[in-house]
Design an enzyme around this catalytic site. Sequence first.
Site, PDB file in Angstrom:
ATOM      1  CD  GLU A 252      -9.671 -74.134 -51.202  1.00  0.00           C
ATOM      2  OE1 GLU A 252      -9.293 -73.885 -52.357  1.00  0.00           O
ATOM      3  OE2 GLU A 252     -10.853 -74.375 -50.920  1.00  0.00           O
TER       4      GLU A 252
ATOM      5  CD  GLU B  47     -12.931 -71.047 -49.407  1.00  0.00           C
ATOM      6  OE1 GLU B  47     -13.293 -71.542 -50.490  1.00  0.00           O
ATOM      7  OE2 GLU B  47     -11.791 -70.597 -49.224  1.00  0.00           O
TER       8      GLU B  47
HETATM    9  C1  GAL Z   1     -11.707 -72.065 -53.061  1.00  0.00           C
HETATM   10  C2  GAL Z   1     -10.823 -70.892 -52.665  1.00  0.00           C
HETATM   11  C3  GAL Z   1     -11.592 -69.583 -52.655  1.00  0.00           C
HETATM   12  C4  GAL Z   1     -12.470 -69.458 -53.851  1.00  0.00           C
HETATM   13  C5  GAL Z   1     -13.399 -70.641 -53.895  1.00  0.00           C
HETATM   14  C6  GAL Z   1     -14.376 -70.595 -55.037  1.00  0.00           C
HETATM   15  O1  GAL Z   1     -10.953 -73.061 -53.663  1.00  0.00           O
HETATM   16  O2  GAL Z   1     -10.231 -71.089 -51.426  1.00  0.00           O
HETATM   17  O3  GAL Z   1     -10.657 -68.528 -52.593  1.00  0.00           O
HETATM   18  O4  GAL Z   1     -11.678 -69.419 -54.992  1.00  0.00           O
HETATM   19  O5  GAL Z   1     -12.646 -71.817 -54.031  1.00  0.00           O
HETATM   20  O6  GAL Z   1     -15.171 -71.743 -55.093  1.00  0.00           O
END
Ligand code: GAL
Length: 702
Positions: free
Chosen positions: A164, A323
């Site tokens: 990210e 994610e």
């Molecule tokens: C994203 C990140 C993850 C985790 C997640 C939580 O921004 O890549 O590592 O922190 O958010 O929502």
Amino acid sequence: MTDLTAPRKFRWPQPLHGEKPRIWYGGDYNPDQWPEEVWDDDIRLMKKAKISVVSVAIFSWAKIEPREGVFDFGWLDRIIAKLGTNGIATDLATATASPPMWLTQAHPEVLWKDEYGNTCWPGARQHWRPTSPVFREYALTLCRAMAEHYKDNPYVIAWHINNEYGCHNRFDYSDDAERAFQQWCKNRYHTIDALNTAWGTAFWAQQMTDFSEVILPKFIGSGNFMNPGKLLDFKRFCSDALKEFYIAERTAVERICPDKPFTTNFMISAPQQLADYSTWRDEVDFVSNDHYFTPGQAHLDELAYSASLTSGIARKNPWWLMENSPSSVNWRPINYRKESGELIRDAVAHVAMGADAINFFQWRQSRSGAEKFHSAMLPHAGENSQIFHDICKLGEDLDKLSNEGLLNTHPVKAKVAVVFDYESEWATEHTTTPTQQARHWTEPLLWFRALADNGITADIIPIRDDWDTYEAAVLPSVYILSAQASQRVRGYVENGGKLFVTCYSGISDECDHIWLGGYPGSISDVVGVRSEEFSPMGSDFPGTPSRIDLSNGTSAHTIADVITSTADTAQIVASYESEPWTGMDGIPAVTINTFGDGKAAYIGCRMDQTDLTKTLKALLEKMGITAPEGSSKDILKISRASEENGAIFDFLFNRTHSPVTISVNGEIVIASRIDLGEDDAADNSVGRTIDILPNGMAVIRR
Ligand code: GAL
């Protein structure tokens, strides 16, 4: 030798030896945050849930390189092998997202600075500046060490470069950044005169005589106003600086390990525009995205919208949901959990929009640290929990979709394209605009929703792409239109396109210089209206109008155009009906112009979703745009089809909080929260009806 600067071809991670291709399924996995005794239990439960891939080592720099130049791959070797021998592949991170303490203690000059000159200290993550040559050297050393060590590892199926980019370190105001910004300006404008013109520096004596006088848009005193041309270029520069850092990391790995595909997880969602991903996508072998749901009534629509934009960014190739959260996040002031059914429904909605991989953040919920209250696939409550149960059910569903032939199908092109433009958002979020309430990003989402309310699922298309090949296209407050983009708009309508344009479109060129002669200056001939002023609305001063009624029974809010003339070819669909003192009574609000072989509707104000839905219904009829047969406002329908064998899968999602009855015209492949009816549970005939319950879905193969 491979040319590492050539545009990249689409490459998708291949299954482990002996395995069949299927929709990848898994999540971020942080085994280094747990004692090794836990790992066997992780593997047991991953197998139970049919997990096929995990992303490993994203935040593991300090564990992999505990002291400068001293590498410990032992633990990582052990877990990758343990996973791999159990049929679980690894998406391997370069581990560069969070630098270790020894590095930042020795080199505090790698830490980024905010606009006031404050240093961002270690204590969280991403405390590094993208333009630091020192940080780059350390990060690339780690990339090379990772690549050397894992280049022949059979269980690594993809490289996950960093994580990210820009989530926390997007804007850096350090000296390194300033030097890089000067160079970026030189590359873009070549001469200082050209830069002066682009930034309009004649205003407020901001002329520069040399690129060394270019400074970052640092603190200028509260209540003061930064040069908007400089700000826009600063945002472009920040996106490019992060991208360059990504390319450097990818190249370092690729020189040693060219065979595995490369990706980095983008952050594409309706409210977030931290990088212009339409310029990043050609640097990844496959697009990955991280998406976190918007709680409340926009949940499903926002998700589908963002997934459609991701599919657009991916040029309709398969993409990876890297994610999403099984339930609540931890970073909002109030962290709502997902409603029953949403875990599965959300994942399948991403699949509908072209994701061939579904990953979550994260596998096992943390016991400590900043994310201990963030939901995970295996929650604090353990395997005997609703979340883990849903995770297992989803694993079965994704397998079923793979076995029934969903891979090799692609989302079917919609009738209507809604244009999205990063630069219009960046420019409209600045101060000193007609109203701070009018920004670009809210509008494509609003239009996606209003179209869905009219039974049409739209494609969200970046402005540089092929929106002009659709039957109809929407320019929703696309504030910046270059001369070239305006010409494309003109050509589209001239050649028979059906265009919807909303107020606050075509206002400025790519330097944020206003198109003169009346708004929307660059395309007022196409839409056949000329507006002399904006009429913003609000309630911050007593007695100002916060709404203005329209003759079609709707009302405008936030901003309206004061349209003073319309072309002879334009038909007025609705006008304002307002007290004479507002000066808006009788002013045209919604029009349709005939231009060449096409038509351009103009909606000269902001409206609520219900009012836009109503206005749009009439416009769709007048422009001859029909919703697909059998569509309904209560169901979001997305289809994936195969060009090779003609297979079509319809994905149907309930948009309401009540059961919705649908007629089934094929075989139900997977479903969640449906009611087959008391007598008809065994009926599988075509044409039978079923109810899709709230947060439910069904995937039907025609
Ligand atoms: C994203 C990140 C993850 C985790 C997640 C939580 O921004 O890549 O590592 O922190 O958010 O929502």
